[in-house]
Write a protein that holds these residues in place. Structure first.
Motif, PDB file in Angstrom:
ATOM      1  N   HIS A   1       0.799  -1.226   0.000  1.00 23.49           N
ATOM      2  CA  HIS A   1       0.000   0.000   0.000  1.00 23.49           C
ATOM      3  C   HIS A   1       0.834   1.280   0.000  1.00 23.49           C
ATOM      4  O   HIS A   1       0.329   2.344  -0.365  1.00 23.49           O
ATOM      5  N   PHE A   2       2.105   1.184   0.418  1.00 25.63           N
ATOM      6  CA  PHE A   2       2.911   2.401   0.524  1.00 25.63           C
ATOM      7  C   PHE A   2       4.200   2.321  -0.294  1.00 25.63           C
ATOM      8  O   PHE A   2       4.965   3.288  -0.331  1.00 25.63           O
ATOM      9  N   GLY A   3       4.443   1.182  -0.941  1.00 26.17           N
ATOM     10  CA  GLY A   3       5.626   1.031  -1.777  1.00 26.17           C
ATOM     11  C   GLY A   3       6.911   0.920  -0.993  1.00 26.17           C
ATOM     12  O   GLY A   3       7.996   0.935  -1.573  1.00 26.17           O
ATOM     13  N   ARG A   4       6.832   0.780   0.322  1.00 29.49           N
ATOM     14  CA  ARG A   4       8.004   0.695   1.186  1.00 29.49           C
ATOM     15  C   ARG A   4       7.554   0.126   2.531  1.00 29.49           C
ATOM     16  O   ARG A   4       6.364   0.182   2.857  1.00 29.49           O
ATOM     17  N   ILE A   5       8.469  -0.408   3.307  1.00 32.53           N
ATOM     18  CA  ILE A   5       8.068  -0.942   4.607  1.00 32.53           C
ATOM     19  C   ILE A   5       8.382   0.031   5.744  1.00 32.53           C
ATOM     20  O   ILE A   5       8.159  -0.299   6.910  1.00 32.53           O
ATOM     21  N   ASP A   6       8.869   1.230   5.396  1.00 34.07           N
ATOM     22  CA  ASP A   6       9.204   2.210   6.430  1.00 34.07           C
ATOM     23  C   ASP A   6       8.514   3.556   6.209  1.00 34.07           C
ATOM     24  O   ASP A   6       9.132   4.616   6.362  1.00 34.07           O
ATOM     25  N   PRO A   7       7.218   3.580   5.853  1.00 35.06           N
ATOM     26  CA  PRO A   7       6.549   4.872   5.706  1.00 35.06           C
ATOM     27  C   PRO A   7       6.389   5.542   7.067  1.00 35.06           C
ATOM     28  O   PRO A   7       6.391   4.870   8.114  1.00 35.06           O
ATOM     29  N   PRO A   8       6.236   6.848   7.115  1.00 32.16           N
ATOM     30  CA  PRO A   8       6.012   7.529   8.392  1.00 32.16           C
ATOM     31  C   PRO A   8       4.746   7.008   9.071  1.00 32.16           C
ATOM     32  O   PRO A   8       3.740   6.713   8.407  1.00 32.16           O
ATOM     33  N   LEU A   9       4.787   6.888  10.387  1.00 29.90           N
ATOM     34  CA  LEU A   9       3.648   6.361  11.128  1.00 29.90           C
ATOM     35  C   LEU A   9       2.385   7.168  10.853  1.00 29.90           C
ATOM     36  O   LEU A   9       1.300   6.602  10.657  1.00 29.90           O
ATOM     37  N   GLY A  10       2.508   8.487  10.839  1.00 31.03           N
ATOM     38  CA  GLY A  10       1.337   9.336  10.618  1.00 31.03           C
ATOM     39  C   GLY A  10       0.707   9.169   9.248  1.00 31.03           C
ATOM     40  O   GLY A  10      -0.464   9.496   9.058  1.00 31.03           O
ATOM     41  N   GLN A  11       1.471   8.660   8.299  1.00 34.72           N
ATOM     42  CA  GLN A  11       0.917   8.383   6.974  1.00 34.72           C
ATOM     43  C   GLN A  11       0.066   7.111   7.000  1.00 34.72           C
ATOM     44  O   GLN A  11      -0.859   6.954   6.207  1.00 34.72           O
ATOM     45  N   VAL A  12       0.357   6.218   7.942  1.00 32.24           N
ATOM     46  CA  VAL A  12      -0.315   4.925   8.023  1.00 32.24           C
ATOM     47  C   VAL A  12      -1.468   4.952   9.018  1.00 32.24           C
ATOM     48  O   VAL A  12      -2.574   4.494   8.724  1.00 32.24           O
ATOM     49  N   LEU A  13      -1.222   5.490  10.217  1.00 30.32           N
ATOM     50  CA  LEU A  13      -2.203   5.486  11.307  1.00 30.32           C
ATOM     51  C   LEU A  13      -3.020   6.770  11.241  1.00 30.32           C
ATOM     52  O   LEU A  13      -2.468   7.872  11.356  1.00 30.32           O
ATOM     53  N   ARG A  14      -4.359   6.619  11.080  1.00 33.76           N
ATOM     54  CA  ARG A  14      -5.175   7.791  10.792  1.00 33.76           C
ATOM     55  C   ARG A  14      -6.396   7.902  11.702  1.00 33.76           C
ATOM     56  O   ARG A  14      -6.950   6.906  12.168  1.00 33.76           O
ATOM     57  N   LEU A  15      -6.814   9.129  11.926  1.00 33.38           N
ATOM     58  CA  LEU A  15      -8.106   9.454  12.506  1.00 33.38           C
ATOM     59  C   LEU A  15      -8.965   9.953  11.356  1.00 33.38           C
ATOM     60  O   LEU A  15      -8.689  11.015  10.769  1.00 33.38           O
ATOM     61  N   ARG A  16     -10.016   9.211  11.014  1.00 29.97           N
ATOM     62  CA  ARG A  16     -10.909   9.595   9.926  1.00 29.97           C
ATOM     63  C   ARG A  16     -12.337   9.625  10.441  1.00 29.97           C
ATOM     64  O   ARG A  16     -12.816   8.660  11.040  1.00 29.97           O
ATOM     65  N   HIS A  17     -12.997  10.726  10.180  1.00 31.70           N
ATOM     66  CA  HIS A  17     -14.400  10.875  10.583  1.00 31.70           C
ATOM     67  C   HIS A  17     -15.022  11.889   9.639  1.00 31.70           C
ATOM     68  O   HIS A  17     -14.694  13.073   9.685  1.00 31.70           O
ATOM     69  N   GLY A  18     -15.897  11.414   8.761  1.00 32.06           N
ATOM     70  CA  GLY A  18     -16.417  12.305   7.732  1.00 32.06           C
ATOM     71  C   GLY A  18     -15.284  12.754   6.834  1.00 32.06           C
ATOM     72  O   GLY A  18     -14.496  11.953   6.330  1.00 32.06           O
ATOM     73  N   SER A  19     -15.161  14.050   6.643  1.00 29.77           N
ATOM     74  CA  SER A  19     -14.109  14.594   5.788  1.00 29.77           C
ATOM     75  C   SER A  19     -12.799  14.816   6.532  1.00 29.77           C
ATOM     76  O   SER A  19     -11.792  15.187   5.929  1.00 29.77           O
ATOM     77  N   VAL A  20     -12.792  14.593   7.841  1.00 33.50           N
ATOM     78  CA  VAL A  20     -11.574  14.779   8.635  1.00 33.50           C
ATOM     79  C   VAL A  20     -10.656  13.573   8.446  1.00 33.50           C
ATOM     80  O   VAL A  20     -11.091  12.422   8.550  1.00 33.50           O
ATOM     81  N   ASP A  21      -9.397  13.822   8.177  1.00 34.87           N
ATOM     82  CA  ASP A  21      -8.414  12.761   7.957  1.00 34.87           C
ATOM     83  C   ASP A  21      -7.083  13.248   8.515  1.00 34.87           C
ATOM     84  O   ASP A  21      -6.398  14.068   7.898  1.00 34.87           O
ATOM     85  N   LEU A  22      -6.713  12.754   9.709  1.00 33.33           N
ATOM     86  CA  LEU A  22      -5.567  13.291  10.429  1.00 33.33           C
ATOM     87  C   LEU A  22      -4.579  12.188  10.791  1.00 33.33           C
ATOM     88  O   LEU A  22      -4.976  11.049  11.050  1.00 33.33           O
ATOM     89  N   PRO A  23      -3.285  12.519  10.843  1.00 34.45           N
ATOM     90  CA  PRO A  23      -2.286  11.538  11.275  1.00 34.45           C
ATOM     91  C   PRO A  23      -2.332  11.353  12.790  1.00 34.45           C
ATOM     92  O   PRO A  23      -2.614  12.287  13.541  1.00 34.45           O
ATOM     93  N   LEU A  24      -2.031  10.136  13.236  1.00 35.22           N
ATOM     94  CA  LEU A  24      -1.979   9.833  14.660  1.00 35.22           C
ATOM     95  C   LEU A  24      -0.630   9.231  15.021  1.00 35.22           C
ATOM     96  O   LEU A  24       0.066   8.672  14.178  1.00 35.22           O
ATOM     97  N   ASP A  25      -0.296   9.336  16.308  1.00 35.64           N
ATOM     98  CA  ASP A  25       0.839   8.611  16.855  1.00 35.64           C
ATOM     99  C   ASP A  25       0.303   7.607  17.862  1.00 35.64           C
ATOM    100  O   ASP A  25      -0.904   7.418  17.996  1.00 35.64           O
ATOM    101  N   GLY A  26       1.206   6.954  18.585  1.00 34.09           N
ATOM    102  CA  GLY A  26       0.770   5.973  19.570  1.00 34.09           C
ATOM    103  C   GLY A  26       0.622   4.592  18.968  1.00 34.09           C
ATOM    104  O   GLY A  26       0.967   4.338  17.811  1.00 34.09           O
TER     105      GLY A  26
END
Length: 718
Positions: free
Chosen positions: A602-627
């Motif tokens: 899905h990302f073309g690499r095994i080391d993408p930034p965490l915030g690019q992978v882990l997301r908060l999505r609700h309606g049109s909101v789409d934000l990076p998360l940590d943790g």
């Protein structure tokens, strides 16, 4: 659906066989209930700038009326689901999955318990429940287009009380036991012993058996006494981990009545008061605990299956038919019959392996409804403890703090009175009364740690023998093994105690940083899991070899700054999925391969930034998360989106920071992942807290009405 997903009741065969045929059909429970007696409610709702309702009433029932109405404005869809559960009609809304809840309602006899005990409840409690029901009825009457299930409304206080009886035992894992029995699968493992899991990774080398840990879906709670606070204040953090939507998602509110009920916190759909938070002088929060509170007995049935042997005689096996409505499509509902059995022990599940009777904590009682209300109204530690001693809440940790500087952890549970000489962690013979547990262990025997010398308490779904740091813990030998107290621990608990134990004076900024810490402790079960992952032999697989190298270079935090964070996060959650249910360890090689393959695809690499992978999505909101899973900044569970992003749906949910200063004045801050109106996309409060949540930011709680006056959005009467 949360815990309900684990209950399977074998409806597929009946539906597939067309046992009864399709119909637009309603069960007897579809008969409308008698509404509460008419009365005028003096209620005013004030919304603050984040849409959080502040409910003012002349009396406490007036407040409950407003709680229901305000919550319905923000999430009537979920409230309707909860009411349908209490009436045995959830299957008509949610299909087969909902019918599993209806089955549990009948099996636990929740409505029968309420029918028997409701009129025995104190008058003020019944008035509160009726006020809440009246608020729901008002909203449903004003908005008939939102009502999906015909003849569900009006409801009354008995319906609201039924929700408590139904849902309470599922917080200590009764659903997992029912799911295993109804699907004829292995029973969940228990974890109880003389001491907590070893915190020393060297004590469990590669190849040694792993301890079990409660670490998948959980909560964090922290209490700090004035002597441990750099500012000399008492602090409490409520950090329950719940689904971000649905019947057990938190709803924030503040309440005030002219009779002295003042409280800020959060509640679940269907509850007429806050379930955690604070008043002026004290506060508490909860985390799930998992003592062994369910005893199983295998019955010896007669040849015709209608009787069971007990104490040398044959007794009739009680049997009755429950009709479960199952929505198929559109208006079509299929009524499915299920036979319910009971013995002297309790409910009975009959499967291919035999007949199993259950005896579980808190069955057949309604005291939790009064208990939560008395906790809300308590003014000091002694009064609060008297409320907790009602012993109506079957299980959950209570972590407490107050204006006087007290802190405490109560490992609250309604422990069955068991008999020595029997192993209640295993299935017992059901043909004798010698091993039958009866009654509840007295309140004085419930484990607790009050005002430890360390000045702090932590619970993160771990054993109560690990809470206050070395030298200040309660001792396993002081409690009977018959209580079945868990000895599991979690990374979150180990890490929290590490951080607090290393800081003799915790400042406000440090307190905040501890809650949002993203690290894995080198002393935790997770460290042993990572050791196994890093020891994987790639066997010529280039991508797997790269994944091993990446993990070895990881900095052990999920702050989004290390290239291994995303890979480490996926494999940690995979570990939780076998640790939490105490299953056998997954294959480290396969887990690591699957994680690396997902990222590469899905990302073309095994080391993408965490915030690019882990997301908060609700309606049109789409934000990076940590943790991540089982770290203090919890992202416990997620859905995999079509684009490969991991969309978090469970973990840090309602967060509240509470403090009492040296004068005893309380102040608090809070945050939610979405907003106050989680199912109203057109509302400005559908996701207005999401950006703050993603950045570890909090918002003020305007607890004092004088402060609210400068921050209100609108005020109205329902």
């Amino acid at each position: 659906m949360g815990v309900w997903r684990r209950i399977g009741i074998g409806l597929g065969g009946l539906i597939g066989a067309g046992a009864i045929g399709l119909a637009v059909w309603e069960p007897l429970a579809a008969t409308p209930a008698a509404p509460p007696a008419p009365r005028r409610y003096d209620t005013r709702i004030v919304r603050d700038g984040f849409g959080v309702p502040h409910i003012f009433g002349a009396t406490d029932p007036d407040v409950a009326y407003g709680i229901a109405y305000a919550h319905a404005e923000d999430d009537f869809e979920t409230l309707e689901q909860v009411v349908a559960m209490t009436r045995g009609r959830f299957g008509a809304l949610a299909g087969q999955e909902g019918a599993a809840v209806d089955f549990a309602l009948h099996l636990t006899q929740a409505r029968e318990v309420v029918a028997r005990d409701y009129d025995r409840q104190p008058a003020d409690v019944r008035a509160l429940l009726d006020g809440y029901a009246a608020g729901l009825n008002l909203y449903a009457a004003k908005h008939p287009g939102e009502v999906r299930l015909a003849r569900l409304f009006p409801v009354n206080g008995r319906d609201i009380a039924t929700g408590f009886v139904l849902r309470s035992p599922f917080f200590f894992g009764l659903d997992a036991v029912l799911g295993a029995l109804t699907q004829d699968k292995p029973l969940p493992r228990e974890s109880a012993g003389a001491a907590p899991d070893s915190p020393d990774p060297a004590a469990l080398p590669i190849g040694a058996p792993e301890p079990r840990a409660v670490s998948d879906n959980g909560s964090n709670a922290f209490a700090l006494s004035p002597k441990r606070s750099a500012e000399g204040v008492t602090r409490l953090i409520s950090n329950s981990h719940q689904p971000w939507a649905g019947p057990v998602a938190w709803y924030e509110l503040v309440v005030h009545s002219k009779t002295g009920w003042d409280f800020a916190g959060a509640t679940f759909p269907g509850a007429p008061y806050p379930l955690l938070g604070h008043n002026k002088t004290l506060g508490w929060t909860n985390t799930v605990n998992r003592p062994d509170l369910t005893d199983l007995y295998k019955l010896t049935l007669s040849a015709d299956g209608k009787s069971y042997r007990f104490d040398g005689a044959w007794r009739p096996l009680e049997a009755k038919t429950a009709w479960l409505p199952v929505k198929l499509w559109g208006p079509f509902v299929l009524p499915v019959p299920k036979t319910l059995y009971r013995s002297v022990h309790g409910p009975v599940i009959v499967n291919k392996s035999g007949a199993y009777a259950l005896h579980y904590a808190g069955a057949g009682q309604l005291r939790m409804v009064e208990e939560y209300y008395r906790l809300n109204r308590a003014r000091d530690f002694a009064e609060w403890q008297r409320a907790l001693a009602i012993q109506g809440v079957p299980a959950t940790n209570f972590i407490y703090a107050d204006a006087a500087g007290n802190i405490a952890h109560f490992y609250n549970a309604m422990f069955p009175v068991r008999k020595a000489g029997f192993d209640y962690a295993r299935v017992l013979p059901g043909d004798t009364s010698r091993d039958l547990a009866r009654g509840t262990v007295p309140w004085a025997m419930v484990p607790r740690n009050v005002n430890p010398g360390s000045g702090f308490l932590v619970n993160a779904n771990n054993t109560p023998y690990q809470a206050a740091g070395a030298g200040y813990e309660i001792k396993p030998q002081d409690h009977s093994p018959l209580l079945g107290i868990e000895t599991d621990t979690t990374n979150r608990a180990t890490r929290g105690i590490e951080l607090l134990g290393a800081d003799p004076k915790v400042s406000e900024a440090e307190w905040h940083a501890i809650k949002f810490d993203t690290a894995v402790s080198r002393q935790s079960w997770a460290a042993r899991w990572y050791a196994r992952l890093m020891a994987v032999d790639p066997k010529g697989d280039a991508r797997l070899a790269q994944a091993v190298r990446l993990l070895k270079g990881w900095d052990w935090t999920f702050d989004g700054k290390n290239p291994a964070d995303a890979l480490a996060g996926i494999v940690l959650r995979a570990g939780n999925r076998w640790h939490y249910p105490r299953k056998d360890m997954a294959d480290p090689r396969q887990v690591l391969k699957d994680a690396a393959d997902h990222l590469a695809k899905h990302f073309g690499r095994i080391d993408p930034p965490l915030g690019q992978v882990l997301r908060l999505r609700h309606g049109s909101v789409d934000l990076p998360l940590d943790g991540g899973a089982d770290v203090l900044r919890a992202a416990s569970n997620w859905d995999e989106a079509p684009d490969g992003r991991l969309v978090v749906k469970h973990g840090d949910s309602f967060i509240m920071f509470i403090a009492w200063d040296e004068t005893g004045r309380v102040a608090s801050q809070s945050i939610q992942p979405y907003g106050a109106a989680t199912t109203r996309p057109r509302s400005p409060h559908f996701a207005d807290q999401a950006a703050l949540f993603a950045r570890h930011r909090l918002k003020p709680v305007w607890f004092d009405p004088k402060d609210l006056a400068n921050h209100q959005e609108r005020a109205y009467r329902p």
